[in-house]
Design a protein around this motif. Structure first.
Motif, short mmCIF file in Angstrom:
data_model
loop_
_atom_site.label_atom_id
_atom_site.label_comp_id
_atom_site.label_asym_id
_atom_site.label_seq_id
_atom_site.Cartn_x
_atom_site.Cartn_y
_atom_site.Cartn_z
N PHE A 23 -15.89 -13.03 8.36
CA PHE A 23 -14.97 -12.89 9.27
C PHE A 23 -13.40 -12.84 8.66
N PRO A 24 -12.47 -11.61 9.19
CA PRO A 24 -11.27 -11.55 8.71
C PRO A 24 -10.23 -12.44 9.12
N SER A 25 -9.22 -12.99 8.33
CA SER A 25 -8.28 -13.50 8.90
C SER A 25 -7.03 -12.41 9.01
N PHE A 26 -5.89 -13.06 9.77
CA PHE A 26 -4.90 -11.95 10.23
C PHE A 26 -4.11 -11.52 8.85
N GLU A 27 -4.26 -12.32 7.70
CA GLU A 27 -3.52 -11.99 6.67
C GLU A 27 -4.64 -11.23 5.62
N GLY A 28 -5.71 -11.03 6.15
CA GLY A 28 -6.68 -10.03 5.58
C GLY A 28 -7.51 -10.73 4.24
N LEU B 94 -8.79 -8.66 1.28
CA LEU B 94 -8.89 -7.40 1.42
C LEU B 94 -7.99 -6.43 0.66
N VAL B 95 -6.73 -7.26 0.61
CA VAL B 95 -5.54 -6.43 0.02
C VAL B 95 -5.15 -7.19 -1.22
N SER B 96 -4.50 -6.21 -2.23
CA SER B 96 -4.01 -6.64 -3.46
C SER B 96 -2.34 -7.25 -3.00
N ASP B 97 -1.91 -7.81 -4.09
CA ASP B 97 -0.41 -8.43 -3.79
C ASP B 97 0.43 -7.10 -3.45
N GLY B 98 0.17 -6.16 -3.89
CA GLY B 98 0.99 -4.91 -3.95
C GLY B 98 0.79 -4.50 -2.49
N GLU B 99 -0.44 -4.36 -2.17
CA GLU B 99 -0.78 -3.98 -0.65
C GLU B 99 -0.20 -4.93 0.43
N ARG B 100 -0.50 -6.15 0.01
CA ARG B 100 0.29 -6.99 1.04
C ARG B 100 1.80 -6.80 1.20
N ALA B 101 2.46 -6.66 -0.01
CA ALA B 101 4.03 -6.64 0.11
C ALA B 101 4.22 -5.24 0.98
N ALA B 102 3.10 -4.31 0.96
CA ALA B 102 3.66 -3.22 1.66
C ALA B 102 3.12 -3.29 3.07
N GLU B 103 2.89 -4.45 3.29
CA GLU B 103 2.40 -4.69 4.72
C GLU B 103 1.07 -3.99 5.33
N TRP B 104 0.01 -3.87 4.34
CA TRP B 104 -1.08 -3.32 4.66
C TRP B 104 -1.84 -4.46 5.20
N ALA C 204 -13.49 -1.87 6.78
CA ALA C 204 -12.16 -2.65 7.41
C ALA C 204 -10.98 -1.63 7.67
N LEU C 205 -10.68 -1.81 9.10
CA LEU C 205 -9.63 -0.81 9.57
C LEU C 205 -8.36 -1.45 9.37
N MET C 206 -7.68 -0.56 8.57
CA MET C 206 -6.29 -1.11 8.14
C MET C 206 -5.10 -0.27 8.63
N HIS C 207 -4.01 -0.94 8.66
CA HIS C 207 -2.87 -0.31 9.12
C HIS C 207 -1.46 -1.18 8.36
N GLN C 208 -0.74 -0.33 8.42
CA GLN C 208 0.71 -1.02 8.04
C GLN C 208 1.48 -1.52 8.86
N GLY C 209 1.80 -2.76 8.81
CA GLY C 209 2.49 -3.45 10.50
C GLY C 209 3.12 -4.83 10.15
N GLY C 210 3.80 -5.45 10.63
CA GLY C 210 4.30 -6.67 10.70
C GLY C 210 3.53 -7.85 11.11
N PRO C 211 3.81 -9.15 11.06
CA PRO C 211 3.11 -10.23 11.03
C PRO C 211 2.51 -10.54 12.64
N GLY D 218 -5.65 1.08 13.69
CA GLY D 218 -5.66 1.33 12.29
C GLY D 218 -5.61 2.71 11.68
N ARG D 219 -5.00 3.20 10.40
CA ARG D 219 -4.89 4.44 10.00
C ARG D 219 -6.22 4.74 9.03
N GLU D 220 -6.51 3.73 8.37
CA GLU D 220 -7.51 4.16 7.32
C GLU D 220 -8.51 2.93 7.44
N ALA D 221 -9.87 3.58 6.89
CA ALA D 221 -10.91 2.52 6.67
C ALA D 221 -10.94 2.30 5.38
N TRP D 222 -10.84 1.00 4.51
CA TRP D 222 -10.95 0.60 3.54
C TRP D 222 -12.59 0.10 3.17
#
Lengths: 421, 178
Positions: free
Chosen positions: A241-246, A266-276, A295-302, A309-313
């Motif tokens: 199960f994924p959480s809102f924060e990945g 699912l995301v590194s610290d850098g990717e989290r900072a970039a709001e993935w 995982a279906l990923m996008h860049q966006g706010g909280p 999503g824009r990318e599948a990781w």
């Protein structure tokens, strides 16, 4: 003079030959045989690249063969999102809600079954008119691992489970589950539910479908800090199960009680900072034999947990590492089952005009699924379109778009070609 | 082209049977670039309106109940009742307001206070298909019902058929939204 006479004779012969060809009676051909009226095709066994796609407008699921681009048939549901439950004997079970006069009148909830090789209803089991209706394509009904019992989530808003005995084709009973919602298969006679405080409820049945044990776990996440999405996938005895924060929360259902691993990101610290972030309606898929998680990923706010999503990781579940990134195309736009696609045969760069136009709209990827065979396809859909985009799930290569005939493609189920759990 | 796209999206939306999906389709088809302009244009076309006491200027998106940016809609996920024959506080004719629902907390820019907003659904007729909004602030999964906008709150006596959503002030929020 002789030459002229010979030419006349040749000309006359030519005219005779042509006339005989033109006016000769046609050779006798057999008439078309009279054809029977009322014939209906049987349903041949769906191949590994067949998927069921939920349409939120037409209230149905459509069976689509991704290899041939053919719509093979459909099953109508009732109010709410139609989603199938698939047993190993080839049957399909559909929880449905109907009113006697369309949108009003007497409400009746049933589970309708369809036998192998047929999309004609073979029977139905009445259930309490309490079935939960929401926008989730998953989590509202689940099979016990032995295919004996079907559990259906109720919300009135009091929460409970309706248990259907599929062997006896009867309603077995209702199990109260106060404070706990949704339902996931978790063993031969077990189901897993989410509780509002971040705990899990473990419901175990006897041979009659009665609850013999209900165990509420410790909280394994804090819904106030980082809620876990209900949009999980299962591989063997583990739910992801994924959480809102990945974060991925793994729930092992193999033992007498569920156990929870330390979540991984699912995301590194850098990717989290970039709001993935992970987001969408069905943002997670798993290919069980290879252990690949998509995982279906996008860049966006909280508050973007439902954004497309824009990318599948792609992740290796054993190593818990990302191994690939697939840049997604818009699944495409349809209207009344007709693709709006244009310009594919035009010269570059005009051949990409359609993709460019779609990229300017928020008509993005809301759902993804993966077939379970050894040559798996990644299937992506939009909740605003009847078109799917298909990729090679191993290489990530975009293959084509497939029209489902649906007005919307809200949920995608790929129950053929490999393990279903 | 815009007119055709609008026609297509509205036709689709009229046929929707689930809350939300085709309203967003309409928003999508109209074009991302045009969307932010529409509420403004609508508000201007509506002519001069007097602000309700304590509410923002109705010619601004934050004060226009027909705009997704209206301050009360911070957590909404559905069709606006105000676009469907009702208002932001009342349901369209012939529908029935759900007795149960979820609540969010939204900030009123006019008085600087946070208010508890009840997003009661209007039920009994098919989805409105007009003015779909999906902002999701503070939305939580379905297992947390009091904060979930993914639940069809048309239930019980009102029936399960969803039409649209209101946004009703319950009072000033006196503690952090948890």
């Amino acid at each position: 003079m002789r030459h002229t006479c010979g030419a006349r004779i040749i000309g006359l012969l030519a005219i005779v030959v042509c006339a005989s060809v033109l006016f000769a009676p046609a050779p006798a051909r057999a008439d078309l045989a009279a054809e029977p009226i009322g014939r209906v095709e049987p349903l041949s066994a769906p191949g590994p690249h067949s998927v069921w796609v939920s349409d939120g407008v037409n209230e149905r699921i459509a069976l689509v063969d991704l290899d041939t681009d053919d719509m093979r048939g459909m099953v109508d549901g009732g109010w709410g999102i139609t989603a199938g439950v698939f047993t190993a004997d080839g049957r399909i079970w559909i929880p449905e809600t109907h009113y006697s006069r369309g949108s009003r009148g007497q409400r009746s909830d049933v589970v309708t079954s369809y036998g192998p090789g047929s999309l004609t209803p073979e029977g139905e089991v009445p259930i309490p008119a309490k079935r939960a209706i929401n926008v989730l394509p998953v989590g509202n009904a689940a099979l016990s691992d032995d295919d004996r019992f079907l559990a259906i989530f109720n919300m009135t808003p009091a929460t409970s489970l309706s248990i259907v005995d599929l062997e006896r084709r009867s309603f077995a009973g209702e199990i109260e589950t106060p404070g706990c919602s949704l339902v996931y298969g978790a063993g031969a006679r077990r189901f897993l539910m989410f509780c509002g405080d971040g705990a899990a409820l473990w419901v175990e049945l006897d041979d009659e479908g009665n609850a013999i044990r209900k165990i509420r776990s410790e909280r394994f996440f804090d819904p106030q800090v980082d809620p876990v999405m209900e949009k999980g996938v299962r591989r063997g005895t583990t739910w992801y199960f994924p959480s809102f924060e990945g974060l991925i929360h793994e729930v092992d259902v193999s033992g007498p009680v569920p156990t929870f691993s330390e979540p991984w990101s699912l995301v590194s610290d850098g990717e989290r900072a970039a709001e993935w972030r992970i987001g969408g309606r069905m943002p997670l898929a798993v290919h069980r034999s290879s252990g690949r998680l998509y995982a279906l990923m996008h860049q966006g706010g909280p508050h973007s947990h439902k954004d497309p999503g824009r990318e599948a990781w792609v992740y290796d579940l054993e190593r818990r590492e990302r191994v690939d990134t697939i840049e997604l195309r818009n699944p495409g736009l349809t209207y009344l089952g007709v693709s709006m696609e244009f310009g594919q045969g035009w010269l570059w760069p005009f051949s990409r005009l359609y993709d460019w136009a779609l990229s300017m709209t928020p008509l993005g990827v809301a759902s993804l699924a993966v077939t379970q065979d050894d040559e798996p396809l990644l299937v992506t859909g939009s909740e605003f379109s009847g078109s799917l985009a298909i990729y090679d799930a191993r290489s990530g290569q975009y293959l084509r778009r497939v029209i489902t005939g649906n007005m919307t493609n809200l949920g995608i189920q790929a129950p053929y070609g490999g393990a279903t759990r | 082209m815009d007119r055709w796209v609008t026609h297509v999206s509205r036709s689709l939306a009229r046929r929707t049977s689930r809350r939300g999906f085709l309203g967003r389709l309409g928003a999508a088809l109209v074009g991302g670039a045009a969307v932010p302009l529409l509420p403004v244009a609508r508000a201007q076309a509506a002519g001069a309106r007097e602000p309700a006491p304590g509410e923002p200027d109705p010619t601004s998106p934050a004060g226009d109940p027909n705009s997704c940016e209206y301050w009360r809609y911070c957590g909404i996920d559905g069709f606006l009742a105000s676009c469907c024959g009702g208002t932001h506080r009342s349901c369209p004719p012939g529908t029935e307001m759900s007795a149960v629902t979820w609540v969010g907390t939204c900030h009123n820019p006019e008085d600087g206070k946070d208010y508890v907003i009840s997003y009661n659904d209007c039920c009994g007729k098919s989805p409105c298909g007009k003015c779909f909004c999906n902002r999701n602030e503070d939305d939580k999964p379905i297992y947390y019902p009091s904060k979930s906008n993914d639940i069809n709150w048309c239930m019980g006596r009102a029936g399960v058929v969803y039409n649209s959503t209101t946004a009703i002030v319950l009072g000033v929020a006196t503690e952090p939204d948890r």
